[in-house]
Each structure stands twice: as structure tokens, then as C-alpha cells.
Design a protein around this motif. Sequence first.
Motif, PDB file in Angstrom:
ATOM      1  N   ASP A 126      17.561  -7.528 -11.696  1.00  0.00           N
ATOM      2  CA  ASP A 126      16.837  -8.580 -10.985  1.00  0.00           C
ATOM      3  C   ASP A 126      17.844  -9.373 -10.140  1.00  0.00           C
ATOM      4  O   ASP A 126      18.286 -10.461 -10.498  1.00  0.00           O
ATOM      5  CB  ASP A 126      16.133  -9.490 -12.001  1.00  0.00           C
ATOM      6  N   ASN A 128      17.800 -11.122  -7.376  1.00  0.00           N
ATOM      7  CA  ASN A 128      17.535 -12.488  -6.881  1.00  0.00           C
ATOM      8  C   ASN A 128      17.050 -13.421  -7.981  1.00  0.00           C
ATOM      9  O   ASN A 128      16.602 -14.538  -7.726  1.00  0.00           O
ATOM     10  CB  ASN A 128      16.544 -12.458  -5.713  1.00  0.00           C
ATOM     11  N   ASP A 130      14.471 -13.726  -9.894  1.00  0.00           N
ATOM     12  CA  ASP A 130      13.127 -14.325  -9.903  1.00  0.00           C
ATOM     13  C   ASP A 130      12.265 -13.784 -11.047  1.00  0.00           C
ATOM     14  O   ASP A 130      11.056 -13.961 -11.073  1.00  0.00           O
ATOM     15  CB  ASP A 130      12.425 -14.106  -8.549  1.00  0.00           C
ATOM     16  N   HIS A 132      11.383 -10.900 -11.604  1.00  0.00           N
ATOM     17  CA  HIS A 132      10.557  -9.771 -11.189  1.00  0.00           C
ATOM     18  C   HIS A 132      11.473  -8.719 -10.577  1.00  0.00           C
ATOM     19  O   HIS A 132      12.543  -9.061 -10.072  1.00  0.00           O
ATOM     20  CB  HIS A 132       9.525 -10.203 -10.131  1.00  0.00           C
TER      21      HIS A 132
HETATM   22 CA   LIG Z   1      13.789  -9.914  -8.449  1.00  0.00          CA
END
Ligand SMILES: [Ca+2]
Length: 483
Positions: A126, A128, A130, A132
Motif C-alpha cells: 500500500d 500511498n 490509504d 487500499h
Molecule cells: Ca493504496
Amino acid sequence: MFLYTGKSRLAISAQFNSIGGFTDSASSCPIGWDLSFVQISVINCAATATNINTDSAEVGPESNDSVGSSLEAAAVEMESVSKAISDVQLDNIMENNLNGSQENSTGKNELSGFWKNANETMQKFDANKDQHLDFAEFSALCEALFVNNGKAYTIEEKTLRTIFKIFDQNSNGVLCMYEFTECYNAWIKKILNPVSAIVVIDVQNDFISGSLALKNSPAHQDGAEVVEPINRMLENVAFDKVFYSLDWHPTNHISFADNVNLRKLDKSSPIQDPNEAKEFDVVVFEGPPLMEQKLWPRHCVQKSWGAQLQDDLKVLPDGQMIYKGTNPDRDSYSALFDNAKTSSTDLVGLLSEFGITDVYVCGLAADFCVGKFMSVETCHNVLFIVKKNKNLTLVLLTLTGFTGKDALDLGYRTIFVEDATRGITMEGINATHENLIENHAILVQTDEVKDMVSGVDRRPELGLKLALEIEKKRLQNGKTEKN
Ligand SMILES: [Ca+2]
Ligand SMILES: [Ca+2]
């Protein structure tokens, strides 16, 4: 909560984070379940006669001797488990999901590092942060997943998108933790840690130097040549399970030309006088059922020399024999059906019992009836054995035993060990290869097998196959729920 089976490796400490067919309606994110995992587990439960408490959703072991109980029993148990699951508190399930399973559901090795559990893997890829995984992040994960001794395989974007879509169940373009947890449990874990069986097919005297010797067939291949590579694999590769199949006919078998007098010919038979029927002719027996039958030389008669495994073939002490063609009144096609319902049930049961994810196929003969069987959607083609051609039988054994709305759908990843097989006709062999590849099986050479079994060579084709199976099961399960 746990399911106990009393069998260590398969014991489904299932934490119910990988069970099929459940959707969290309160959230936009469906929870994925791996049905196959539970199916396998449930068969095992049935085989060890577990009792299921539908209130607590716990399954306890019970000492008993009903190992090998019927698959219907397994299906019944499956239903009970499903019921039990629907009573389970969602929060607990989610918690289990988020924690990732510490139990190794199928594999033999401990997973380590960032592959250790769903959470660690998510954190690793992941980028970044986030919580997700978007497509680019998922692609990076696949690049790390599909490697051969650390070297990444090139994977087409189309393949990656197909797989991503399967796990992005709500189609919002990202994998949430719930979606990723299914992806991890049902897919990543099995890819990292496959459970492998090899099926050594019909390496019997009659197919090598006896009445149906392969070398007399159009491709003039020598069946004895499979022995050395097969032995090499059996010596060097730590398969979880080894099976040997044997054509095993009673003396009055319908397929033997010299038995043509034993059964009445039908009016529609192209040959009406049994005394005129010769080997390789086709006749029609009256039945019932009406039976078109090619007549073969007598071969692989039970307990005869011709039916014995070739002398030099390595037979492991814990290898298991799978006998086929044992019904006197079934020709090869019906025997296929028959195999699928009876003798292959043993094999299905055994593959399930041992939690097999990958099936390696080698032996005789390499050709099988292309299209006729493999193209059948519902037929999770797996093992092919011998059935007909000019002067050899080529039978296909399919694992079709489980049908119907709660059917157990066993879509094994299938690996065809090319240099450890010999075939009947070159056309048949080539068509077989093409057909295998179309169906997401792969062809490998003997020396490649060890790394695949140990999980250091991880093929994207097999990853795609597994993802497609997960999707197929999910769809079937969805249909079941609607009905
Ligand atoms: Ca992500
Ligand atoms: Ca999603």
C-alpha cells in the motif's frame, strides 16, 4: 472459532475468514470467502466424522472409524457449516480477517516477512498508505509474487486486470482490506505455499511392451522413456502426495475384442455377426445402455503381467494406487463417466483430504480427447488417462463428481510434465498441449518441478487459473443463494 478435523495439516483452523458466499450488506465492501477451502475442509470433517454445533459454529473431533464416508455426507456437513457461519457475529469474522490467519490453512511452510499475513502484505504494497490497494499497487504485489527464484515473470496487463477485477468485488477500482483478505487467504497463500500431488498415469507393461505398446502407435513413442524422468521427480521432489493410476480390467471387459460374443449386438451395429468383428472395429452393443464400442486387444487384465507397473518405475511406499476401468460393462467413455462417479471419487476424496492445490500429471498416454471433455464448462478437467485412438486407449478421467447447487467444485491447478509423458499421435499430443494451455494448465519439464513444488517458482498462469476458480465458485455460490 475453529474447525477441528484431527488431521494436522488440513485442520481448518478456519477462523471463517475464508469461507464462501457472504456479503456484508452494511458495508460497501463485500467480504470474500474462499469456498474451496471450506469444501476441502468439510470433506475432511466428514471423513473424520466431526460433529457440528450450529449454535457456536464450532466443530469438534470425534473418535470414529468412518474415514472415507461419502461425499454426500460432506455436502450435508457443508450445509451445516454454512448455516453455522451465518449465525456468527460479523465483527468477529472481520476481526479475524483483519488479523489475517496465523494458521497455515493448506501449505506446509510457514510464511514469513511481509507475506506473513494479509495485514503485513497490505502494508508492504500500500504505497500511498490509504489502506487500499489500487491497480498499480496490486501490480507491484504480483511482480513480487510471481517470481522464479527471485526473478519476476513478465505478466500481461490484461491478466493482471482480470485478476484484480476478481478480487475487487465491489468494482470500485481498489481492494479494501476485506477484499484483500480474501485475496490473501484464497489466493496469495496458496500460491506461496502450494500443496502438490503427482499422478503417475498408467505406466503399465501392456502400454510399454505388451498388447497395446505405445511404440506401435502412430507417433512411435517409447513408453519406457517416461520411467527415468518420473523416477527422477519422485526421488528429488517433495510431493505432498503421490498417486499411480492403473488401467485395471476384469477378464470379461466389454472393450476386449475377444469378448465380443459375451454381449448382444444391437441392430444398429455396423457389424452384425460377432464372428466377423476384429480388433479396432467398432460395434454397438444392445445394452442397456446402448453402447458403441471400439474393440481392443486384451490389455491390463487385473493381476496380469500386462497390468503391472513397469518394473523399473519407482513406487513410493506411501504412493496410492488408483484403479480404473474395473466395471466389466463400461467402455472407455462410460468408464470415464463411471470413473467420474465412482473410482474418481476416491481420487477426488483423496485430493481433497490432503488439501491438494496443484496436480502434476505424467505418464502414458499424453493425448486425450480434445474438446470433448476439456471444453465442458462444468467439468473441472484434471486428470487424463487413456482413451481411444487407432490402437491405444486414451481415457480421460474428469473430476465431475460434484455437481448441483452446492456442488464442490474442484478446480485444481494442473501441471503437465511434458518430458515425463509419451503419446499416441503427434496430432493428439500437440492438440493436447494447446488445449491444456487454453485451460490455464501449464506444460513444464521434469527439472522445473522441484522449484514449483517448493514454492520458489511461482507461475502467473497458475495464479490466473486459481483466481478464475475463485470467481467461478463465488458465482456458483451466488446462484445457490438466490435459489
Ligand atoms: Ca493504496
Ligand atoms: Ca473494491
